[in-house]
Design a protein around this motif. Structure first.
Motif, PDB file in Angstrom:
ATOM      1  N   THR A 120       0.847  -1.191   0.000  1.00 19.79           N
ATOM      2  CA  THR A 120       0.000   0.000   0.000  1.00 19.79           C
ATOM      3  C   THR A 120       0.883   1.241   0.000  1.00 19.79           C
ATOM      4  O   THR A 120       1.921   1.264   0.645  1.00 19.79           O
ATOM      5  CB  THR A 120      -0.897   0.018   1.261  1.00 19.79           C
ATOM      6  OG1 THR A 120      -1.688  -1.173   1.288  1.00 19.79           O
ATOM      7  CG2 THR A 120      -1.812   1.223   1.280  1.00 19.79           C
ATOM      8  N   LEU A 121       0.483   2.270  -0.736  1.00 23.50           N
ATOM      9  CA  LEU A 121       1.204   3.532  -0.716  1.00 23.50           C
ATOM     10  C   LEU A 121       0.581   4.435   0.344  1.00 23.50           C
ATOM     11  O   LEU A 121      -0.630   4.649   0.340  1.00 23.50           O
ATOM     12  CB  LEU A 121       1.135   4.219  -2.085  1.00 23.50           C
ATOM     13  CG  LEU A 121       1.735   3.450  -3.246  1.00 23.50           C
ATOM     14  CD1 LEU A 121       1.633   4.267  -4.528  1.00 23.50           C
ATOM     15  CD2 LEU A 121       3.173   3.077  -2.964  1.00 23.50           C
ATOM     16  N   ILE A 122       1.430   4.960   1.218  1.00 24.05           N
ATOM     17  CA  ILE A 122       0.966   5.797   2.320  1.00 24.05           C
ATOM     18  C   ILE A 122       1.801   7.065   2.363  1.00 24.05           C
ATOM     19  O   ILE A 122       3.032   7.002   2.385  1.00 24.05           O
ATOM     20  CB  ILE A 122       1.073   5.054   3.659  1.00 24.05           C
ATOM     21  CG1 ILE A 122       0.178   3.817   3.625  1.00 24.05           C
ATOM     22  CG2 ILE A 122       0.695   5.968   4.828  1.00 24.05           C
ATOM     23  CD1 ILE A 122       0.306   2.915   4.831  1.00 24.05           C
ATOM     24  N   ALA A 123       1.136   8.218   2.369  1.00 29.43           N
ATOM     25  CA  ALA A 123       1.822   9.507   2.509  1.00 29.43           C
ATOM     26  C   ALA A 123       1.805   9.884   3.982  1.00 29.43           C
ATOM     27  O   ALA A 123       0.757   9.864   4.622  1.00 29.43           O
ATOM     28  CB  ALA A 123       1.123  10.571   1.674  1.00 29.43           C
ATOM     29  N   LEU A 124       2.988  10.202   4.508  1.00 29.47           N
ATOM     30  CA  LEU A 124       3.111  10.616   5.909  1.00 29.47           C
ATOM     31  C   LEU A 124       3.830  11.949   5.996  1.00 29.47           C
ATOM     32  O   LEU A 124       4.841  12.156   5.322  1.00 29.47           O
ATOM     33  CB  LEU A 124       3.939   9.603   6.713  1.00 29.47           C
ATOM     34  CG  LEU A 124       3.333   8.285   7.111  1.00 29.47           C
ATOM     35  CD1 LEU A 124       4.347   7.495   7.933  1.00 29.47           C
ATOM     36  CD2 LEU A 124       2.069   8.489   7.915  1.00 29.47           C
ATOM     37  N   ARG A 125       3.301  12.828   6.829  1.00 31.01           N
ATOM     38  CA  ARG A 125       4.033  14.061   7.129  1.00 31.01           C
ATOM     39  C   ARG A 125       5.294  13.677   7.881  1.00 31.01           C
ATOM     40  O   ARG A 125       5.301  12.740   8.682  1.00 31.01           O
ATOM     41  CB  ARG A 125       3.177  14.980   8.006  1.00 31.01           C
ATOM     42  CG  ARG A 125       1.972  15.555   7.279  1.00 31.01           C
ATOM     43  CD  ARG A 125       1.222  16.508   8.202  1.00 31.01           C
ATOM     44  NE  ARG A 125       0.775  15.820   9.399  1.00 31.01           N
ATOM     45  CZ  ARG A 125      -0.471  15.393   9.606  1.00 31.01           C
ATOM     46  NH1 ARG A 125      -1.386  15.611   8.700  1.00 31.01           N
ATOM     47  NH2 ARG A 125      -0.788  14.776  10.719  1.00 31.01           N
ATOM     48  N   ASN A 126       6.367  14.416   7.662  1.00 30.12           N
ATOM     49  CA  ASN A 126       7.629  14.130   8.342  1.00 30.12           C
ATOM     50  C   ASN A 126       7.471  14.196   9.858  1.00 30.12           C
ATOM     51  O   ASN A 126       8.125  13.447  10.582  1.00 30.12           O
ATOM     52  CB  ASN A 126       8.731  15.070   7.875  1.00 30.12           C
ATOM     53  CG  ASN A 126       9.195  14.757   6.469  1.00 30.12           C
ATOM     54  OD1 ASN A 126       8.937  13.683   5.933  1.00 30.12           O
ATOM     55  ND2 ASN A 126       9.869  15.697   5.854  1.00 30.12           N
ATOM     56  N   ALA A 127       6.588  15.054  10.348  1.00 28.51           N
ATOM     57  CA  ALA A 127       6.359  15.163  11.790  1.00 28.51           C
ATOM     58  C   ALA A 127       5.809  13.854  12.357  1.00 28.51           C
ATOM     59  O   ALA A 127       6.152  13.466  13.477  1.00 28.51           O
ATOM     60  CB  ALA A 127       5.404  16.308  12.088  1.00 28.51           C
ATOM     61  N   ASP A 128       4.973  13.160  11.599  1.00 31.78           N
ATOM     62  CA  ASP A 128       4.445  11.860  12.045  1.00 31.78           C
ATOM     63  C   ASP A 128       5.469  10.758  11.832  1.00 31.78           C
ATOM     64  O   ASP A 128       5.657   9.887  12.676  1.00 31.78           O
ATOM     65  CB  ASP A 128       3.151  11.514  11.307  1.00 31.78           C
ATOM     66  CG  ASP A 128       2.002  12.434  11.668  1.00 31.78           C
ATOM     67  OD1 ASP A 128       2.003  12.974  12.799  1.00 31.78           O
ATOM     68  OD2 ASP A 128       1.113  12.633  10.821  1.00 31.78           O
ATOM     69  N   ALA A 129       6.152  10.782  10.694  1.00 25.40           N
ATOM     70  CA  ALA A 129       7.144   9.757  10.378  1.00 25.40           C
ATOM     71  C   ALA A 129       8.327   9.804  11.346  1.00 25.40           C
ATOM     72  O   ALA A 129       8.999   8.789  11.551  1.00 25.40           O
ATOM     73  CB  ALA A 129       7.630   9.934   8.939  1.00 25.40           C
ATOM     74  N   ALA A 130       8.561  10.950  11.966  1.00 29.99           N
ATOM     75  CA  ALA A 130       9.679  11.093  12.898  1.00 29.99           C
ATOM     76  C   ALA A 130       9.560  10.161  14.102  1.00 29.99           C
ATOM     77  O   ALA A 130      10.536   9.930  14.808  1.00 29.99           O
ATOM     78  CB  ALA A 130       9.784  12.537  13.368  1.00 29.99           C
ATOM     79  N   HIS A 131       8.393   9.580  14.313  1.00 28.89           N
ATOM     80  CA  HIS A 131       8.176   8.661  15.429  1.00 28.89           C
ATOM     81  C   HIS A 131       8.557   7.221  15.083  1.00 28.89           C
ATOM     82  O   HIS A 131       8.430   6.328  15.919  1.00 28.89           O
ATOM     83  CB  HIS A 131       6.708   8.699  15.874  1.00 28.89           C
ATOM     84  CG  HIS A 131       6.275  10.035  16.375  1.00 28.89           C
ATOM     85  ND1 HIS A 131       6.632  10.516  17.607  1.00 28.89           N
ATOM     86  CD2 HIS A 131       5.532  11.003  15.803  1.00 28.89           C
ATOM     87  CE1 HIS A 131       6.115  11.713  17.783  1.00 28.89           C
ATOM     88  NE2 HIS A 131       5.451  12.043  16.689  1.00 28.89           N
ATOM     89  N   ILE A 132       9.004   6.988  13.841  1.00 25.37           N
ATOM     90  CA  ILE A 132       9.307   5.638  13.373  1.00 25.37           C
ATOM     91  C   ILE A 132      10.812   5.452  13.262  1.00 25.37           C
ATOM     92  O   ILE A 132      11.480   6.166  12.511  1.00 25.37           O
ATOM     93  CB  ILE A 132       8.650   5.369  11.999  1.00 25.37           C
ATOM     94  CG1 ILE A 132       7.149   5.612  12.073  1.00 25.37           C
ATOM     95  CG2 ILE A 132       8.960   3.951  11.537  1.00 25.37           C
ATOM     96  CD1 ILE A 132       6.459   5.594  10.721  1.00 25.37           C
ATOM     97  N   SER A 133      11.347   4.478  14.006  1.00 27.71           N
ATOM     98  CA  SER A 133      12.768   4.119  13.920  1.00 27.71           C
ATOM     99  C   SER A 133      12.893   2.866  13.071  1.00 27.71           C
ATOM    100  O   SER A 133      12.114   1.916  13.228  1.00 27.71           O
ATOM    101  CB  SER A 133      13.349   3.850  15.310  1.00 27.71           C
ATOM    102  OG  SER A 133      13.293   5.012  16.099  1.00 27.71           O
TER     103      SER A 133
END
Length: 80
Positions: free
Chosen positions: A59-72
């Motif tokens: 699946t293609l998912i667009a994430l704002r960098n502010a939200d993606a910053a929580h993913i290591s």
């Protein structure tokens, strides 16, 4: 020593595996498929910056960098 990095630091087209998700949007990110062990492929950065598109679970998912910053994540090897 772990080699984890923020998913926003992974180069486009470099596969990676989710290692940890933190923050208040954690449950929403889990629902989207970003949980430990998930293979993620950053595809491109949207015009204007601030948002990236990732392939996760076919699946293609667009994430704002502010939200993606929580993913290591950890970058996958050559065969990843």
């Amino acid at each position: 020593m772990n080699t984890w990095k923020n998913i926003t630091e992974v180069p486009v087209e470099q596969p990676c595996f989710v290692q940890e998700v933190q923050g208040e949007c954690r449950l929403r990110l889990f629902d989207l498929g970003f949980f430990r062990g998930s293979r993620v492929l950053p595809l491109y950065e949207c015009c204007g910056g601030g948002t990236r598109v990732y392939r996760v679970k076919d699946t293609l998912i667009a994430l704002r960098n502010a939200d993606a910053a929580h993913i290591s994540v950890e970058e996958a090897g050559q065969d990843g």
